[in-house]
Design a protein around this motif. Structure first.
Motif, short mmCIF file in Angstrom:
data_model
loop_
_atom_site.label_atom_id
_atom_site.label_comp_id
_atom_site.label_asym_id
_atom_site.label_seq_id
_atom_site.Cartn_x
_atom_site.Cartn_y
_atom_site.Cartn_z
N PRO A 1 5.79 6.05 -13.75
CA PRO A 1 7.17 6.57 -13.23
C PRO A 1 7.06 7.98 -13.00
O PRO A 1 5.99 8.64 -13.46
CB PRO A 1 8.08 6.00 -14.52
N ILE A 2 8.24 8.31 -12.21
CA ILE A 2 8.13 9.84 -11.78
C ILE A 2 9.85 10.17 -12.27
O ILE A 2 10.88 9.53 -11.79
CB ILE A 2 8.20 9.99 -10.51
N ALA A 3 9.84 11.14 -13.04
CA ALA A 3 10.93 11.51 -13.68
C ALA A 3 12.01 11.80 -12.45
O ALA A 3 11.94 12.65 -11.41
CB ALA A 3 11.07 12.76 -14.52
N GLY A 4 13.33 11.30 -12.77
CA GLY A 4 14.69 11.60 -11.70
C GLY A 4 14.66 10.90 -10.46
O GLY A 4 15.39 11.09 -9.46
N VAL A 5 13.75 9.98 -10.12
CA VAL A 5 13.74 9.26 -9.01
C VAL A 5 13.38 7.65 -9.33
O VAL A 5 13.07 7.26 -10.42
CB VAL A 5 12.64 9.68 -8.04
N ARG A 6 13.55 6.92 -8.43
CA ARG A 6 13.66 5.45 -8.52
C ARG A 6 12.60 4.96 -7.68
O ARG A 6 12.67 5.20 -6.26
CB ARG A 6 14.87 4.62 -8.23
N LEU A 7 11.66 4.08 -8.09
CA LEU A 7 10.78 3.51 -7.14
C LEU A 7 11.12 2.06 -6.53
O LEU A 7 11.82 1.10 -7.42
CB LEU A 7 9.31 3.25 -7.76
N SER A 8 10.75 1.65 -5.39
CA SER A 8 11.33 0.46 -4.80
C SER A 8 10.46 -0.80 -5.72
O SER A 8 11.06 -2.03 -5.67
CB SER A 8 10.95 0.34 -3.46
N ASP B 1 0.85 -1.20 -0.22
CA ASP B 1 -0.04 -0.05 -0.26
C ASP B 1 0.79 1.14 -0.05
O ASP B 1 0.39 2.52 -0.01
CB ASP B 1 -0.97 0.13 1.19
N SER B 2 2.12 1.15 0.09
CA SER B 2 3.07 2.14 -0.14
C SER B 2 4.46 1.80 -0.58
O SER B 2 4.65 0.49 -0.65
CB SER B 2 3.49 2.70 1.53
N VAL B 3 5.11 2.59 -0.98
CA VAL B 3 6.38 2.42 -2.06
C VAL B 3 7.43 3.40 -1.46
O VAL B 3 7.27 4.42 -0.92
CB VAL B 3 6.14 2.32 -3.42
N THR B 4 8.86 2.92 -1.53
CA THR B 4 9.80 3.68 -1.37
C THR B 4 10.37 4.41 -2.56
O THR B 4 10.53 3.75 -3.56
CB THR B 4 10.98 3.00 -0.67
N VAL B 5 10.51 5.77 -2.49
CA VAL B 5 10.98 6.67 -3.50
C VAL B 5 12.45 6.95 -3.40
O VAL B 5 12.67 7.25 -2.31
CB VAL B 5 10.13 7.88 -3.80
N TYR B 6 13.26 6.83 -4.21
CA TYR B 6 14.63 7.15 -4.15
C TYR B 6 15.19 8.23 -5.24
O TYR B 6 14.70 8.12 -6.16
CB TYR B 6 15.47 5.87 -4.26
N GLY B 7 16.02 9.12 -4.63
CA GLY B 7 16.48 10.21 -5.38
C GLY B 7 17.12 11.28 -4.36
O GLY B 7 17.12 11.02 -3.22
N GLU B 8 17.27 12.47 -5.14
CA GLU B 8 18.10 13.61 -4.44
C GLU B 8 16.85 14.26 -3.38
O GLU B 8 15.83 14.26 -3.90
CB GLU B 8 18.51 14.59 -5.47
N ASP B 9 17.48 14.82 -2.45
CA ASP B 9 16.43 15.47 -1.51
C ASP B 9 15.37 16.39 -2.05
O ASP B 9 14.27 16.31 -1.91
CB ASP B 9 17.22 16.01 -0.20
N ALA B 10 16.01 17.15 -2.86
CA ALA B 10 15.27 18.25 -3.61
C ALA B 10 13.97 17.60 -4.56
O ALA B 10 12.81 18.14 -4.55
CB ALA B 10 15.84 19.29 -4.63
N ARG B 11 14.14 16.33 -5.23
CA ARG B 11 13.11 15.67 -5.86
C ARG B 11 12.13 15.19 -4.89
O ARG B 11 10.81 15.33 -5.09
CB ARG B 11 13.72 14.78 -6.56
N LEU B 12 12.60 14.54 -3.96
CA LEU B 12 11.83 13.93 -2.89
C LEU B 12 10.88 14.83 -2.19
O LEU B 12 9.86 14.24 -1.81
CB LEU B 12 12.84 13.22 -1.79
N GLU B 13 11.13 16.02 -2.00
CA GLU B 13 10.40 16.88 -1.19
C GLU B 13 9.04 17.13 -1.79
O GLU B 13 7.96 17.24 -0.96
CB GLU B 13 11.06 18.21 -1.13
N GLY B 14 8.97 17.04 -3.03
CA GLY B 14 7.79 17.32 -3.70
C GLY B 14 6.85 16.15 -4.00
O GLY B 14 5.67 16.27 -4.72
N ILE B 15 7.36 15.01 -3.64
CA ILE B 15 6.53 13.81 -3.72
C ILE B 15 5.76 13.32 -2.73
O ILE B 15 6.34 12.96 -1.72
CB ILE B 15 7.40 12.64 -4.29
N GLU B 16 4.56 13.36 -2.62
CA GLU B 16 3.67 12.84 -1.59
C GLU B 16 2.85 11.51 -1.84
O GLU B 16 2.24 11.10 -0.85
CB GLU B 16 2.76 13.96 -1.20
N LYS B 17 2.72 11.12 -2.99
CA LYS B 17 2.10 9.80 -3.12
C LYS B 17 2.87 9.61 -4.77
O LYS B 17 3.52 10.20 -5.32
CB LYS B 17 0.70 10.24 -3.34
N VAL B 18 2.53 8.21 -4.91
CA VAL B 18 2.76 7.65 -6.21
C VAL B 18 1.48 6.97 -6.59
O VAL B 18 0.75 6.16 -5.91
CB VAL B 18 3.83 6.52 -5.93
#
Length: 312
Positions: free
Chosen positions: A202-209, A163-180
Motif C-alpha cells: 500500500p502507498i499512503a494517501g492513495v488508492r490502488l485499483s 502488469d500495471s495498476v491504476t493509482v488514485y489520489g491527489e495530483d501532488a501525490r500521484l506525481e511522485g509515484i512511478e511504480k507499485v
C-alpha cells in the motif's frame, strides 16, 4: 371459583391457539413487494470505487411471512453496498453508469438474501453515479530472489496479471509515484513453472485499483550443447573485408529438454560490420543470427572479438 379458573384456562387456550395460528401462517410462503436501498461498488478506471448515490431496488418477491412482514414494516432500511462487475455497468454519461435487463438478476442474492425468490423486478434500471477521480497507471514491480534446481532454468519472461495498476489520489501525490511494488518473491529449488498471488504494498494517501496481482514464472528442464563454430561477418559493404580474431568461437546452448531437434546445424554467430564501424578500437560483440526452436539461451566465448578491416 371453579368458573373463574375455567375462564382463565379458556383465555390461555385461545391465546396459545392464536399464537400457533399466527406462527403457522407466518411460516408459510407469501408474495409481496420488497425494497432495499443499494449503493454500488466497482473498479471503474478513472472513477471513485463507491457510487455517490443510492438506488432503491424494488421487486415482487416470494419469501416467508416473517421476513415479508419484517421487510415491509421497516421505517429505516440499512443501505446495502453491492459489488458490481464492470461488464454489467454501462456508461450513459460522464459519471453515470446503468445496470439493466438480465444483468440485475445476477445480484438477487445480494439484494434480498438467499431465502427470497424474486418473481419480477419493479425497478428495471439501476442508475449509479461514480464521480471522476485523479489517477495514473503505473507498472507493477516484483523484487525476486529465485534459485532453480540444477539443470532447470527460467524458460520465459516473468509475468504479472495485471502488469500495471491504476493509482488514485491527489495530483501532488500521484506525481511522485512511478511504480507499485509487491513484497519480495523468494523461491528456492524451483524445478517447474510457479504461479501464485502477490499482495501490492500500500502507498499512503492513495488508492490502488487492485490489492493483489497474479504471477507466473515459467521454468523448464534444460540440456547443454557445446560446439565450436566459425564467426561470420554480416552487413559489410561491397569492397570491404573484415577479418575477425579469433575466427572461431566456443558456443554453449541451453535447450529445453527433451530435445525435439538438434539446433546446432541451424545456429550461426556473426559480427556486424555496423558495430565495427561505430567502434573506437575495432572490438565487437557477437550476435546470434536467430535462435532455433527450443534454444532458451546461449553463451559465446570469447565474449568480444578483435576485428581488422582490409581493402579488397
Amino acid at each position: 371459583m371453579e368458573w373463574g379458573r375455567s375462564w382463565v384456562a379458556l383465555v390461555v387456550a385461545l391465546l396459545l391457539a392464536s399464537l400457533v395460528w399466527i406462527l403457522s401462517n407466518l411460516s408459510q410462503t407469501y408474495s409481496g413487494t420488497v425494497s432495499v436501498p443499494v449503493m454500488a461498488r466497482c473498479n471503474l478506471e478513472g472513477h471513485q470505487s463507491l457510487s455517490s448515490n443510492t438506488v432503491l431496488v424494488s421487486a415482487r418477491c416470494r419469501t416467508q411471512g416473517f421476513r415479508l412482514v419484517r421487510e415491509q414494516s421497516r421505517r429505516e432500511r440499512k443501505t446495502l453496498v453491492v459489488d458490481f462487475s464492470p461488464v454489467d455497468l454501462h456508461r450513459t454519461g460522464t459519471e453515470t453508469f446503468c445496470v439493466i435487463g438480465g444483468a440485475i438478476n445476477s445480484y438477487v442474492n445480494q439484494f434480498f438474501g438467499d431465502e427470497t425468490t424474486v418473481e419480477a423486478f419493479i425497478t428495471d434500471t439501476l442508475r449509479f453515479i461514480f464521480p471522476r477521480e485523479n489517477h495514473k497507471k503505473v507498472p507493477v514491480e516484483v523484487p525476486m530472489t529465485v534459485h532453480c534446481r540444477s539443470q532447470f532454468m527460467q524458460s520465459g519472461p516473468f509475468r504479472t496479471s495485471p502488469d500495471s495498476v491504476t493509482v488514485y489520489g491527489e495530483d501532488a501525490r500521484l506525481e511522485g509515484i512511478e511504480k507499485v511494488s509487491t513484497g519480495r518473491l523468494v523461491l528456492s529449488d524451483v524445478h517447474d513453472t510457479r504461479s501464485g498471488i502477490l499482495r501490492l504494498n500500500p502507498i499512503a494517501g492513495v488508492r490502488l485499483s487492485v490489492e493483489q496481482v497474479g504471477y507466473e514464472l515459467p521454468v523448464t528442464r534444460y540440456v547443454e550443447l557445446r560446439s565450436t563454430l566459425p564467426v561470420e561477418v554480416r552487413n559489410a559493404p561491397a569492397g570491404h573485408e573484415l577479418q575477425v580474431f579469433p575466427a572461431t568461437a566456443e558456443v554453449v546452448l541451453r535447450c529445453a529438454f527433451p530435445l525435439v531437434k538438434d539446433p546446432l546445424p541451424e545456429f550461426r554467430i556473426y559480427v556486424d560490420y555496423k558495430d565495427f564501424a561505430a567502434s573506437i578500437n575495432g572490438r565487437c560483440v557477437p550476435h546470434a543470427l536467430r535462435l532455433p526452436t527450443g534454444v532458451l539461451e546461449y553463451r559465446v566465448q570469447p565474449e568480444v572479438f578483435d576485428c581488422i578491416e582490409s581493402a579488397q
